[in-house]
Design an enzyme around this catalytic site. Structure first.
Site, PDB file in Angstrom:
ATOM      1  N   ASP A 160      49.427  57.143  36.415  1.00 11.27           N
ATOM      2  CA  ASP A 160      49.175  56.301  37.590  1.00 11.27           C
ATOM      3  C   ASP A 160      47.686  55.991  37.719  1.00 11.27           C
ATOM      4  OD1 ASP A 160      51.973  56.503  38.466  1.00 11.27           O
ATOM      5  OD2 ASP A 160      51.455  58.586  38.862  1.00 11.27           O
ATOM      6  N   HIS A 188      54.246  61.470  42.373  1.00  8.88           N
ATOM      7  CA  HIS A 188      54.448  60.483  41.305  1.00  8.88           C
ATOM      8  C   HIS A 188      55.736  59.728  41.630  1.00  8.88           C
ATOM      9  CE1 HIS A 188      54.599  58.507  37.469  1.00  8.88           C
ATOM     10  NE2 HIS A 188      55.758  59.068  37.180  1.00  8.88           N
TER      11      HIS A 188
END
Length: 330
Positions: A160, A188
């Site tokens: 990410d 996440h």
């Protein structure tokens, strides 16, 4: 004198992420080009024939650092005396499956792996969980390995962070390495908060450099949050090459330390920093040292916009934790 080999476990080893990971891992790109490695490859019985093919390819690469390869479907065998565990294997999310359904299936896998790590791995083992829902799977794994220090369990949010860096760099006509100190807060999942208030691009604050607050607080965040789904929609498969690269980045920084005043994003057990519930696996900005330890970066100013986003993703993690403990009969 040649270093002693380190033993590295990769689960889901017949899968597509592992296929992109095993070569750089064995070539020295993660743990150093002078560090011999013993690979332990774990997958389910049904995938052992495929795994045999992966082993043949690894042998055919003739890599000088790769000292041995152990393919297995036995978790206890896989965890024996390992130094590093890269837990990729998990049941994938299928069409129509809710996140809670995915959690129900996967916590049992990570409970079993935690128990095996507790019994058979070195107590210094460093664990990164990749299989989703990664944060909560890491929490369960940690819970069922009480003899291993809690801080040795992490989950992957570096993908990410890399996605966020790439978005800023593309916007500015630069390369991702020009963007420093991007933070991924939280889970996440699509509640994660990509935060660039403390980040720098070419020596300037990102907000000053980009000069588009609406984009940074809107489409930028949404793009990072939903990038995994966009990849699946385009390629009909989940992220593999980029996930493997992020695993390597995560482990290399943990192993060798971060540079200077730079920090990176890792989902780690909360120590209560920034008001996050202790023990939950939450993504923070961290700095690591060459002795394989890390610490959460302290003293960052959190505005109301950020606080709201951080609380939203914390709430999701708290709900996941409760569900996971229920599914484990805890």
């Amino acid at each position: 004198m040649e270093k002693s080999p380190i033993r590295v476990l990769v689960t889901g080893a017949a899968g597509q992420i592992a296929y992109s990971l095993l070569y750089p891992l064995s070539k020295g790109d993660v743990f150093g080009h002078d560090q011999p490695i013993e690979l332990v490859l774990l997958d389910i019985e049904a995938m052992l024939t495929v795994l045999d093919g992966v082993v043949m390819e690894m042998q055919d690469c003739a890599l000088p650092l790769l000292k041995s390869i152990i393919p297995t479907a036995d978790t206890d065998v896989a965890c024996k005396d390992i130094d590093v565990a890269i837990l990729v294997g998990a049941m994938p999310r299928r069409e129509g499956m809710e996140r809670k359904d995915l959690l129900r299936a996967n916590v049992k896998i990570f409970k079993a792996q935690g128990e095996s790590l507790d019994k058979h791995a070195k107590k210094s083992v460093k664990v990164v969980v990749v299989g989703n829902p990664a944060n909560t799977n890491a929490f369960i794994c940690k819970k069922y390995a009480p003899s291993i220090p809690p801080e040795n369990f992490t989950a992957l949010t570096r993908l990410d962070q890399n996605r966020a860096q790439a978005q800023i760099a593309t916007r500015m006509g630069l390369v991702p390495q020009d963007v420093k100190n991007v933070i991924i807060w939280g889970n996440h999942s699509n509640t994660q908060f990509p935060d660039v208030r403390h980040a720098k691009v070419a020596g300037k604050g990102v907000y000053e450099a980009v000069q588009d607050d609406a984009w940074l607080k809107g489409d930028f965040i949404k793009t990072v949050q939903t990038r995994g789904a966009a990849v699946i929609k385009a390629r009909k498969l989940s992220s593999a090459m980029s996930a493997a690269k992020a695993i390597g980045d995560h482990m290399r920084d943990w192993w060798f330390g971060t540079k200077g005043d730079e920090y990176v994003s890792m989902a780690v057990p909360s120590d209560g920093s920034y008001g996050i519930e202790k023990g939950i696996i939450y993504s923070f900005p961290v700095q690591a040292k060459p002795d394989h330890t890390y610490s959460i970066v302290q003293g960052l100013q959190i505005d109301e916009f950020s606080k709201e986003k951080m609380t939203t993703t914390l709430t999701e993690l708290q709900e996941e934790k409760c569900s996971a403990e229920e599914f484990c009969g805890y």
